[in-house]
Motif scaffolding. Structure first.
Motif, PDB file in Angstrom:
ATOM      1  N   SER A  77       0.806  -1.215   0.000  1.00  0.00           N
ATOM      2  CA  SER A  77       0.000   0.000   0.000  1.00  0.00           C
ATOM      3  C   SER A  77       0.841   1.268   0.000  1.00  0.00           C
ATOM      4  O   SER A  77       0.547   2.217  -0.726  1.00  0.00           O
ATOM      5  CB  SER A  77      -0.929   0.012   1.220  1.00  0.00           C
ATOM      6  N   ARG A  78       1.912   1.285   0.809  1.00  0.00           N
ATOM      7  CA  ARG A  78       2.674   2.517   1.011  1.00  0.00           C
ATOM      8  C   ARG A  78       3.949   2.599   0.181  1.00  0.00           C
ATOM      9  O   ARG A  78       4.437   3.694  -0.091  1.00  0.00           O
ATOM     10  CB  ARG A  78       3.039   2.644   2.501  1.00  0.00           C
ATOM     11  N   HIS A  79       4.536   1.458  -0.177  1.00  0.00           N
ATOM     12  CA  HIS A  79       5.835   1.460  -0.857  1.00  0.00           C
ATOM     13  C   HIS A  79       5.851   0.476  -2.021  1.00  0.00           C
ATOM     14  O   HIS A  79       6.867  -0.168  -2.283  1.00  0.00           O
ATOM     15  CB  HIS A  79       6.942   1.109   0.141  1.00  0.00           C
ATOM     16  N   GLY A  80       4.733   0.381  -2.707  1.00  0.00           N
ATOM     17  CA  GLY A  80       4.608  -0.581  -3.793  1.00  0.00           C
ATOM     18  C   GLY A  80       5.537  -0.324  -4.955  1.00  0.00           C
ATOM     19  O   GLY A  80       5.816  -1.232  -5.754  1.00  0.00           O
ATOM     20  N   ASP A  81       6.052   0.910  -5.063  1.00  0.00           N
ATOM     21  CA  ASP A  81       6.967   1.236  -6.153  1.00  0.00           C
ATOM     22  C   ASP A  81       8.417   1.275  -5.694  1.00  0.00           C
ATOM     23  O   ASP A  81       9.316   1.680  -6.454  1.00  0.00           O
ATOM     24  CB  ASP A  81       6.603   2.590  -6.763  1.00  0.00           C
ATOM     25  N   GLY A  82       8.680   0.824  -4.456  1.00  0.00           N
ATOM     26  CA  GLY A  82      10.033   0.874  -3.909  1.00  0.00           C
ATOM     27  C   GLY A  82      10.792  -0.418  -4.093  1.00  0.00           C
ATOM     28  O   GLY A  82      10.279  -1.402  -4.638  1.00  0.00           O
ATOM     29  N   ASP A  83      12.032  -0.429  -3.571  1.00  0.00           N
ATOM     30  CA  ASP A  83      12.873  -1.603  -3.774  1.00  0.00           C
ATOM     31  C   ASP A  83      12.556  -2.739  -2.804  1.00  0.00           C
ATOM     32  O   ASP A  83      13.174  -3.801  -2.881  1.00  0.00           O
ATOM     33  CB  ASP A  83      14.355  -1.237  -3.687  1.00  0.00           C
ATOM     34  N   MET A  84      11.592  -2.539  -1.883  1.00  0.00           N
ATOM     35  CA  MET A  84      11.171  -3.637  -1.007  1.00  0.00           C
ATOM     36  C   MET A  84       9.944  -4.365  -1.552  1.00  0.00           C
ATOM     37  O   MET A  84       9.447  -5.297  -0.928  1.00  0.00           O
ATOM     38  CB  MET A  84      10.885  -3.109   0.402  1.00  0.00           C
ATOM     39  N   ALA A  85       9.430  -3.902  -2.674  1.00  0.00           N
ATOM     40  CA  ALA A  85       8.264  -4.522  -3.292  1.00  0.00           C
ATOM     41  C   ALA A  85       8.705  -5.369  -4.492  1.00  0.00           C
ATOM     42  O   ALA A  85       9.647  -5.008  -5.202  1.00  0.00           O
ATOM     43  CB  ALA A  85       7.274  -3.451  -3.741  1.00  0.00           C
ATOM     44  N   PRO A  86       8.002  -6.502  -4.713  1.00  0.00           N
ATOM     45  CA  PRO A  86       6.937  -7.042  -3.866  1.00  0.00           C
ATOM     46  C   PRO A  86       7.535  -7.764  -2.654  1.00  0.00           C
ATOM     47  O   PRO A  86       8.578  -8.406  -2.769  1.00  0.00           O
ATOM     48  CB  PRO A  86       6.224  -8.034  -4.799  1.00  0.00           C
ATOM     49  N   PRO A  87       6.900  -7.659  -1.487  1.00  0.00           N
ATOM     50  CA  PRO A  87       7.429  -8.317  -0.292  1.00  0.00           C
ATOM     51  C   PRO A  87       7.271  -9.832  -0.363  1.00  0.00           C
ATOM     52  O   PRO A  87       6.328 -10.338  -0.972  1.00  0.00           O
ATOM     53  CB  PRO A  87       6.568  -7.733   0.836  1.00  0.00           C
ATOM     54  N   THR A  88       8.201 -10.532   0.248  1.00  0.00           N
ATOM     55  CA  THR A  88       8.137 -11.995   0.361  1.00  0.00           C
ATOM     56  C   THR A  88       8.528 -12.367   1.794  1.00  0.00           C
ATOM     57  O   THR A  88       9.204 -11.589   2.476  1.00  0.00           O
ATOM     58  CB  THR A  88       9.097 -12.688  -0.607  1.00  0.00           C
ATOM     59  N   PRO A  89       8.135 -13.540   2.272  1.00  0.00           N
ATOM     60  CA  PRO A  89       8.546 -13.955   3.624  1.00  0.00           C
ATOM     61  C   PRO A  89      10.057 -13.969   3.813  1.00  0.00           C
ATOM     62  O   PRO A  89      10.560 -13.542   4.862  1.00  0.00           O
ATOM     63  CB  PRO A  89       7.944 -15.360   3.747  1.00  0.00           C
ATOM     64  N   SER A  90      10.806 -14.416   2.811  1.00  0.00           N
ATOM     65  CA  SER A  90      12.262 -14.475   2.952  1.00  0.00           C
ATOM     66  C   SER A  90      12.864 -13.070   3.003  1.00  0.00           C
ATOM     67  O   SER A  90      13.813 -12.823   3.768  1.00  0.00           O
ATOM     68  CB  SER A  90      12.878 -15.280   1.805  1.00  0.00           C
TER      69      SER A  90
END
Length: 235
Positions: free
Chosen positions: A116-129
């Motif tokens: 929602s907040r950082h979908g265009d950042g380098d942490m997206a897409p998030p994964t469990p690992s």
């Protein structure tokens, strides 16, 4: 206290800066084979290092000094009128501390927050690992603070305990509760925790004047900046 001259550090290859467009960045990492105890972690934090998972790092970008380590004097901090309203608005929330281990409910909240907040950042897409490598740790001085509204998890603050304060590593929260100002609330609660522990500082990581996403860090006082290896109070 460890002799920093005897420690091994490594630098990453130059890469795109995560905060400033058209800039290249280099990161200095402590050798991952070094055993990190509470004293060493605290010492390196005082020199501007941060934790990501089990790694300690700081920016090392040659002629660019945009990333400035900052900390709040928790023992002297008093909330502003707007911050008092944030504390009152969230006074019904409960807070519990846990070890910095993987928890599926935490990850689900983190996933919603990043998308929602950082979908265009380098942490997206998030994964469990990715979540585990970024925020969890087996070091006993690393913690997760859960904030609940009744039985509902609304925020998690990853907070490490140093010898002279707390280090606010990262906070994620329910993106549907934007009006609650949960990010600011969690910082204010961590300042309260510092005072309860009789610790003078809350370390907030890096402040970049040109980065709008970091502007919130400048709203807290007294604020100290690490400039030329000396902590100086912002006037």
């Amino acid at each position: 206290m460890s002799n920093l001259k005897e420690l091994r550090f490594y630098t990453t290859p130059s890469h795109d800066c995560s905060y400033l467009d058209e800039r290249q960045a280099t990161t200095l990492f402590l050798d991952p084979e070094v055993t990190v105890d509470h004293a060493l972690y605290s010492q390196l934090s005082n020199f501007g290092f941060r934790r990501s998972g089990k790694h300690l790092y700081r920016p090392h970008c040659g002629d660019c000094n945009a990333c400035i380590p900052i900390r709040i004097r928790a023992d002297r901090a008093t909330p502003t009128k707007s911050q008092k309203r944030i504390l009152k608005r969230n006074a019904h929330l409960s807070c519990q501390r846990h070890p910095a281990r993987y928890d599926e409910s935490h990850y689900q909240l983190y996933q919603r927050y990043i998308n929602s907040r950082h979908g265009d950042g380098d942490m997206a897409p998030p994964t469990p690992s990715q979540y585990e490598s970024f925020l969890t740790s087996s070091w006993e001085f690393c913690h997760l603070y859960e904030f609940h509204d009744g039985d509902t998890l609304v925020a998690v603050s990853v907070t490490d305990q140093l010898e002279d304060g707390l280090s606010a590593i990262y906070t994620f929260f329910d993106p549907d509760l934007a009006k609650s100002s949960l990010g600011s609330y969690c910082i204010l609660k961590q300042l309260e925790l510092c005072r309860q522990l009789n610790m003078p500082y809350l370390y907030l990581g890096y402040w970049i004047k040109q980065c709008k996403k970091m502007s919130y860090k400048g709203k807290y006082r007294p604020l100290e900046l690490l400039l030329d290896n000396q902590w100086m109070e912002l006037r």
